[in-house]
Scaffold this active site. Sequence first.
Site, PDB file in Angstrom:
ATOM      1  NE  ARG A  72      -2.386  -1.474   3.411  1.00 20.42           N
ATOM      2  CZ  ARG A  72      -2.103  -2.704   3.836  1.00 20.42           C
ATOM      3  NH1 ARG A  72      -2.418  -3.731   3.076  1.00 20.42           N
ATOM      4  NH2 ARG A  72      -1.527  -2.904   4.984  1.00 20.42           N
ATOM      5  CD  GLU A 109       0.404 -10.861  18.107  1.00 20.39           C
ATOM      6  OE1 GLU A 109      -0.080 -10.521  17.009  1.00 20.39           O
ATOM      7  OE2 GLU A 109      -0.273 -11.064  19.125  1.00 20.39           O
TER       8      GLU A 109
HETATM    9  P1  AMP Z   1       3.964  -2.931  11.434  1.00 19.23           P
HETATM   10  O1  AMP Z   1       3.348  -3.708  12.530  1.00 19.23           O
HETATM   11  O2  AMP Z   1       4.067  -1.443  11.768  1.00 19.23           O
HETATM   12  O3  AMP Z   1       5.260  -3.492  10.969  1.00 19.23           O
HETATM   13  O4  AMP Z   1       2.950  -3.022  10.231  1.00 19.23           O
HETATM   14  C1  AMP Z   1       3.137  -3.957   9.235  1.00 19.23           C
HETATM   15  C2  AMP Z   1       2.456  -3.570   7.940  1.00 19.23           C
HETATM   16  O5  AMP Z   1       1.117  -3.974   8.029  1.00 19.23           O
HETATM   17  C3  AMP Z   1       2.492  -2.097   7.611  1.00 19.23           C
HETATM   18  O6  AMP Z   1       2.903  -1.993   6.252  1.00 19.23           O
HETATM   19  C4  AMP Z   1       1.087  -1.634   7.809  1.00 19.23           C
HETATM   20  O7  AMP Z   1       0.682  -0.886   6.689  1.00 19.23           O
HETATM   21  C5  AMP Z   1       0.248  -2.901   7.881  1.00 19.23           C
HETATM   22  N1  AMP Z   1      -0.685  -2.917   9.025  1.00 19.23           N
HETATM   23  C6  AMP Z   1      -0.416  -3.324  10.276  1.00 19.23           C
HETATM   24  N2  AMP Z   1      -1.500  -3.259  11.044  1.00 19.23           N
HETATM   25  C7  AMP Z   1      -2.495  -2.771  10.270  1.00 19.23           C
HETATM   26  C8  AMP Z   1      -3.874  -2.449  10.490  1.00 19.23           C
HETATM   27  N3  AMP Z   1      -4.469  -2.613  11.677  1.00 19.23           N
HETATM   28  N4  AMP Z   1      -4.583  -1.972   9.449  1.00 19.23           N
HETATM   29  C9  AMP Z   1      -4.007  -1.794   8.235  1.00 19.23           C
HETATM   30  N5  AMP Z   1      -2.721  -2.084   7.967  1.00 19.23           N
HETATM   31  C10 AMP Z   1      -1.964  -2.554   8.974  1.00 19.23           C
END
Ligand code: AMP
Length: 184
Positions: A72, A109
Site C-alpha cells: 500500500r 508477533e
Molecule cells: P507494522 O506492525 O508497523 O510493521 O505493520 C506492518 C504492515 O502492516 C504495515 O505496512 C502496515 O501498513 C500494515 N498494518 C499493520 N496493522 C495494520 C492495520 N491494523 N490496518 C491496516 N494495515 C496494517
Amino acid sequence: MTTESTADVVEPTVAQLVAEKLRDIPDFPKPGVLFKDYTPLIADGPAFARVVRDIAGRYAGRTDVVVGIEARGFILGAAVAYELGLGMVPVRKVGKLPGETLQEEYALEYGTAAIEVHADAFRPGERVLVIDDVLATGGTAAATCQLVERAGAAVAGVDVVLELGFLGGRARLGDHPVHAILTV
Ligand code: AMP
C-alpha cells in the site's frame, strides 16, 4: 430564508478527511485485528490529492528520493514522489526484486518477516522519505530505515497516513522524524 455563502463552508482538515475516509474492517487478515482500510481514501480524488500534497509539503527541499513500502505504500509513495518531482524506490517482500538486494529481517508477533531493497537503489548520502499507509508495531518501518542506512543513504523522515499509537511503533524508529496525519 437562509442563504449559504462560501464563507459558511468550512473545509475539513486533512486529519478529519483521513478519519472520515478510512474504513475499519474487523478480523482482517486474521481474527482480532481491526484492519484500517485506506482504499476509500485513495479512491476519492480530492481526498487522495489532499493527503499527497500534505505529505509532500513537509518534505519539499528536504528529501532526494521517496521509498514506498510494499504494497500500500507503493500507491502513496509513488504519488508523493511525483508531486515532489522525485524518484521512487520500492521496498519489497523477499524474492520480488530482480537485482542484487539488501535484506532485513524483523520480528512479528509470531515469527519473523523480511524485506528487501535493491543494493544500488540510493546514491551515497541521499535523503530518503519513507512512506507507508499505517504505522502499527513499527517493525516494517524500522527495518526499512535500516535498509536505507545500510544502502548508504539517510532517512529524512517516516510519514504515514495513520499511526496506531497504542502499539508504540514510533519507539522502534529511534531518532528518525515520524509524522502521522492521524493517530488513534
Ligand atoms: P507494522 O506492525 O508497523 O510493521 O505493520 C506492518 C504492515 O502492516 C504495515 O505496512 C502496515 O501498513 C500494515 N498494518 C499493520 N496493522 C495494520 C492495520 N491494523 N490496518 C491496516 N494495515 C496494517
